[in-house]
Motif scaffolding. Structure first.
Motif, PDB file in Angstrom:
ATOM      1  N   UNK A   1       0.848  -1.182   0.000  1.00  0.00           N
ATOM      2  CA  UNK A   1       0.000   0.000   0.000  1.00  0.00           C
ATOM      3  C   UNK A   1       0.886   1.235   0.000  1.00  0.00           C
ATOM      4  N   UNK A   2       0.573   2.165  -0.871  1.00  0.00           N
ATOM      5  CA  UNK A   2       1.275   3.443  -0.937  1.00  0.00           C
ATOM      6  C   UNK A   2       0.453   4.477  -0.187  1.00  0.00           C
TER       7      UNK A   2
ATOM      8  N   UNK B   1       3.440  12.951  10.244  1.00  0.00           N
ATOM      9  CA  UNK B   1       2.745  12.263  11.335  1.00  0.00           C
ATOM     10  C   UNK B   1       1.586  11.417  10.805  1.00  0.00           C
ATOM     11  N   UNK B   2       0.870  11.894   9.797  1.00  0.00           N
ATOM     12  CA  UNK B   2      -0.205  11.094   9.206  1.00  0.00           C
ATOM     13  C   UNK B   2       0.386   9.888   8.478  1.00  0.00           C
ATOM     14  N   UNK B   3       1.464  10.111   7.734  1.00  0.00           N
ATOM     15  CA  UNK B   3       2.114   8.978   7.044  1.00  0.00           C
ATOM     16  C   UNK B   3       2.527   7.916   8.059  1.00  0.00           C
TER      17      UNK B   3
ATOM     18  N   UNK C   1       5.716   4.970   1.618  1.00  0.00           N
ATOM     19  CA  UNK C   1       5.154   6.296   1.828  1.00  0.00           C
ATOM     20  C   UNK C   1       5.789   7.317   0.889  1.00  0.00           C
ATOM     21  N   UNK C   2       5.031   8.389   0.640  1.00  0.00           N
ATOM     22  CA  UNK C   2       5.520   9.506  -0.170  1.00  0.00           C
ATOM     23  C   UNK C   2       4.921  10.784   0.405  1.00  0.00           C
ATOM     24  N   UNK C   3       5.704  11.855   0.374  1.00  0.00           N
ATOM     25  CA  UNK C   3       5.267  13.123   0.935  1.00  0.00           C
ATOM     26  C   UNK C   3       4.818  14.142  -0.087  1.00  0.00           C
TER      27      UNK C   3
ATOM     28  N   UNK D   1      -3.390   5.274  -0.864  1.00  0.00           N
ATOM     29  CA  UNK D   1      -4.085   6.181   0.047  1.00  0.00           C
ATOM     30  C   UNK D   1      -3.534   7.563  -0.241  1.00  0.00           C
ATOM     31  N   UNK D   2      -4.405   8.510  -0.561  1.00  0.00           N
ATOM     32  CA  UNK D   2      -3.964   9.760  -1.159  1.00  0.00           C
ATOM     33  C   UNK D   2      -4.604  10.982  -0.516  1.00  0.00           C
TER      34      UNK D   2
END
Length: 140
Positions: A7-8, A15-17, A33-35, A53-54
């Protein structure tokens, strides 16, 4: 099922990531994860996630633009994309729907809500996957 699912999670908030990552890893999912929107494009190309998840509010390329870009690629047309955002107006939801999101979850969210949406998008809600696998005589 979680063992082979990546899952990306894309959000400009570290903090949410982290919260999303910890919640999903506890359930056995692999998480990338990506910021930013541009980092997310690179992550999709490199990791070929099972679900994205975006967030909407991202640098350079917002979540709606990223969703449209992913949907424009025929190889990614069926990729589940869940908006996970603080933007909860009817107009934002309509924009997300027009962009091609699969589901819309607003912040703040409870980890259980996130897991319910993820499982539903991956087709394993309420143990359906386990029951189908069992009925087919397959050991997973």
């Amino acid at each position: 099922m979680a063992d082979d699912v990546t899952i990306l999670a894309v959000d400009d908030s570290a903090s949410i990531r982290k919260l999303v990552e910890l919640t999903l890893r506890r359930e056995g999912y692999a998480v990338v994860t990506a910021g930013s929107g541009l980092a997310a494009l690179a992550a999709v190309a490199q990791h070929r996630p099972s679900l994205v998840l975006l967030d909407v509010m991202l640098v350079a390329l917002d979540g709606f633009q990223l969703c449209r870009a992913l949907r424009a690629n025929p190889e990614l047309a069926d990729l589940p994309i869940v908006m996970l955002t603080g933007r909860e107006s009817a107009a934002d939801r309509a924009t997300g729907e027009a962009a091609g999101v699969s589901a819309y979850l607003t912040k703040p969210f409870r980890p259980e809500e996130l897991l319910t949406v993820v499982r539903a998008q991956l087709g394993c809600q309420d143990g359906i996957h386990s029951r189908v696998v069992s009925e087919m005589g397959i050991v997973s």
